[in-house]
Design a protein around this motif. Sequence first.
Motif, PDB file in Angstrom:
ATOM      1  N   PRO A  24       0.846  -1.206   0.000  1.00  0.00           N
ATOM      2  CA  PRO A  24       0.000   0.000   0.000  1.00  0.00           C
ATOM      3  C   PRO A  24       0.881   1.256   0.000  1.00  0.00           C
ATOM      4  O   PRO A  24       1.986   1.251   0.555  1.00  0.00           O
ATOM      5  N   LEU A  25       0.395   2.314  -0.615  1.00  0.00           N
ATOM      6  CA  LEU A  25       1.197   3.514  -0.871  1.00  0.00           C
ATOM      7  C   LEU A  25       1.915   4.053   0.358  1.00  0.00           C
ATOM      8  O   LEU A  25       3.115   4.351   0.288  1.00  0.00           O
ATOM      9  N   ALA A  26       1.239   4.185   1.477  1.00  0.00           N
ATOM     10  CA  ALA A  26       1.884   4.768   2.671  1.00  0.00           C
ATOM     11  C   ALA A  26       3.092   3.936   3.104  1.00  0.00           C
ATOM     12  O   ALA A  26       4.150   4.493   3.442  1.00  0.00           O
ATOM     13  N   LEU A  27       2.953   2.641   3.090  1.00  0.00           N
ATOM     14  CA  LEU A  27       4.074   1.760   3.458  1.00  0.00           C
ATOM     15  C   LEU A  27       5.179   1.839   2.410  1.00  0.00           C
ATOM     16  O   LEU A  27       6.370   1.924   2.746  1.00  0.00           O
ATOM     17  N   HIS A  28       4.809   1.829   1.159  1.00  0.00           N
ATOM     18  CA  HIS A  28       5.790   1.939   0.074  1.00  0.00           C
ATOM     19  C   HIS A  28       6.587   3.242   0.198  1.00  0.00           C
ATOM     20  O   HIS A  28       7.816   3.248   0.073  1.00  0.00           O
ATOM     21  N   GLN A  29       5.905   4.350   0.478  1.00  0.00           N
ATOM     22  CA  GLN A  29       6.594   5.634   0.618  1.00  0.00           C
ATOM     23  C   GLN A  29       7.583   5.614   1.780  1.00  0.00           C
ATOM     24  O   GLN A  29       8.673   6.187   1.675  1.00  0.00           O
ATOM     25  N   ARG A  30       7.213   4.968   2.892  1.00  0.00           N
ATOM     26  CA  ARG A  30       8.151   4.852   4.028  1.00  0.00           C
ATOM     27  C   ARG A  30       9.392   4.083   3.602  1.00  0.00           C
ATOM     28  O   ARG A  30      10.517   4.452   3.965  1.00  0.00           O
ATOM     29  N   TRP A  31       9.202   3.000   2.841  1.00  0.00           N
ATOM     30  CA  TRP A  31      10.342   2.215   2.362  1.00  0.00           C
ATOM     31  C   TRP A  31      11.242   3.062   1.469  1.00  0.00           C
ATOM     32  O   TRP A  31      12.474   3.019   1.603  1.00  0.00           O
ATOM     33  N   VAL A  32      10.653   3.816   0.558  1.00  0.00           N
ATOM     34  CA  VAL A  32      11.448   4.642  -0.352  1.00  0.00           C
ATOM     35  C   VAL A  32      12.229   5.686   0.439  1.00  0.00           C
ATOM     36  O   VAL A  32      13.423   5.891   0.199  1.00  0.00           O
ATOM     37  N   THR A  33      11.580   6.334   1.399  1.00  0.00           N
ATOM     38  CA  THR A  33      12.251   7.341   2.228  1.00  0.00           C
ATOM     39  C   THR A  33      13.418   6.730   2.992  1.00  0.00           C
ATOM     40  O   THR A  33      14.526   7.288   3.012  1.00  0.00           O
ATOM     41  N   ASN A  34      13.184   5.581   3.603  1.00  0.00           N
ATOM     42  CA  ASN A  34      14.252   4.913   4.364  1.00  0.00           C
ATOM     43  C   ASN A  34      15.378   4.433   3.460  1.00  0.00           C
ATOM     44  O   ASN A  34      16.562   4.565   3.806  1.00  0.00           O
ATOM     45  N   LEU A  35      15.032   3.888   2.309  1.00  0.00           N
ATOM     46  CA  LEU A  35      16.049   3.412   1.376  1.00  0.00           C
ATOM     47  C   LEU A  35      16.879   4.580   0.845  1.00  0.00           C
ATOM     48  O   LEU A  35      18.114   4.497   0.770  1.00  0.00           O
ATOM     49  N   GLU A  36      16.201   5.667   0.521  1.00  0.00           N
ATOM     50  CA  GLU A  36      16.918   6.841   0.027  1.00  0.00           C
ATOM     51  C   GLU A  36      17.887   7.368   1.091  1.00  0.00           C
ATOM     52  O   GLU A  36      19.037   7.703   0.785  1.00  0.00           O
ATOM     53  N   GLU A  37      17.450   7.410   2.346  1.00  0.00           N
ATOM     54  CA  GLU A  37      18.336   7.871   3.423  1.00  0.00           C
ATOM     55  C   GLU A  37      19.517   6.919   3.593  1.00  0.00           C
ATOM     56  O   GLU A  37      20.654   7.363   3.796  1.00  0.00           O
ATOM     57  N   GLU A  38      19.274   5.622   3.481  1.00  0.00           N
ATOM     58  CA  GLU A  38      20.366   4.639   3.563  1.00  0.00           C
ATOM     59  C   GLU A  38      21.379   4.883   2.439  1.00  0.00           C
ATOM     60  O   GLU A  38      22.592   4.851   2.667  1.00  0.00           O
ATOM     61  N   TYR A  39      20.888   5.137   1.243  1.00  0.00           N
ATOM     62  CA  TYR A  39      21.779   5.439   0.113  1.00  0.00           C
ATOM     63  C   TYR A  39      22.576   6.712   0.390  1.00  0.00           C
ATOM     64  O   TYR A  39      23.782   6.768   0.129  1.00  0.00           O
ATOM     65  N   PHE A  40      21.917   7.751   0.900  1.00  0.00           N
ATOM     66  CA  PHE A  40      22.604   9.004   1.175  1.00  0.00           C
ATOM     67  C   PHE A  40      23.678   8.827   2.250  1.00  0.00           C
ATOM     68  O   PHE A  40      24.754   9.419   2.162  1.00  0.00           O
ATOM     69  N   ILE A  41      23.402   8.037   3.263  1.00  0.00           N
ATOM     70  CA  ILE A  41      24.400   7.773   4.313  1.00  0.00           C
ATOM     71  C   ILE A  41      25.623   7.089   3.703  1.00  0.00           C
ATOM     72  O   ILE A  41      26.765   7.436   4.010  1.00  0.00           O
ATOM     73  N   GLN A  42      25.377   6.121   2.816  1.00  0.00           N
ATOM     74  CA  GLN A  42      26.507   5.468   2.149  1.00  0.00           C
ATOM     75  C   GLN A  42      27.260   6.470   1.281  1.00  0.00           C
ATOM     76  O   GLN A  42      28.496   6.482   1.268  1.00  0.00           O
ATOM     77  N   GLY A  43      26.532   7.328   0.575  1.00  0.00           N
ATOM     78  CA  GLY A  43      27.177   8.361  -0.242  1.00  0.00           C
ATOM     79  C   GLY A  43      28.008   9.313   0.598  1.00  0.00           C
ATOM     80  O   GLY A  43      29.112   9.711   0.203  1.00  0.00           O
TER      81      GLY A  43
END
Length: 162
Positions: free
Chosen positions: A72-91
């Motif tokens: 569902p969209l709300a859960l998907h958006q949380r995943w995208v936000t968390n994944l993006e932050e994980e990528y930024f931390i690695q960057g």
Amino acid sequence: KEKGGEKVTKEKATMNMAASRVGSVSNASFFSLSHVAALISQGPKRPFDDAEHLLALQMALKCSDLGHLAAPLALHQRWVTNLEEEYFIQGDAEKELGLPISPLFDRSKQGISKTQVGFFDFVVIPMFSSFVKVFPGAMTLQDNLLDNYRHWKDVSAKAAKE
């Protein structure tokens, strides 16, 4: 066949082979999986042979790896936000070490939330469509996925107007 005192059935041998290979599915090999899944889905051919069993397991694993895209969209958006932050931390860590920053990992550039439409167009929708052709019971996943896709298309269209 006997193996270490244990009877090895064809099914068990197939599962052992699959277990050793399923984890090796890469994004690059997805396209061949999608192509073969489309071939499998062309007709009511049951039971699957060993290669098709393995392919089905690989496709199921890849779809589950990307399962948040069909949540569902709300859960998907949380995943995208968390994944993006994980990528930024690695960057950030790559930058601090003087290494080149991986694509989509640079905070000063577009992150994954800005590339969702292309990801859906070229990877996600073809993969899930192939999977659903073989396993029609997974249609709800595709329905959710298409709802999320429409959301990202709307976000992208609004951003283009700004």
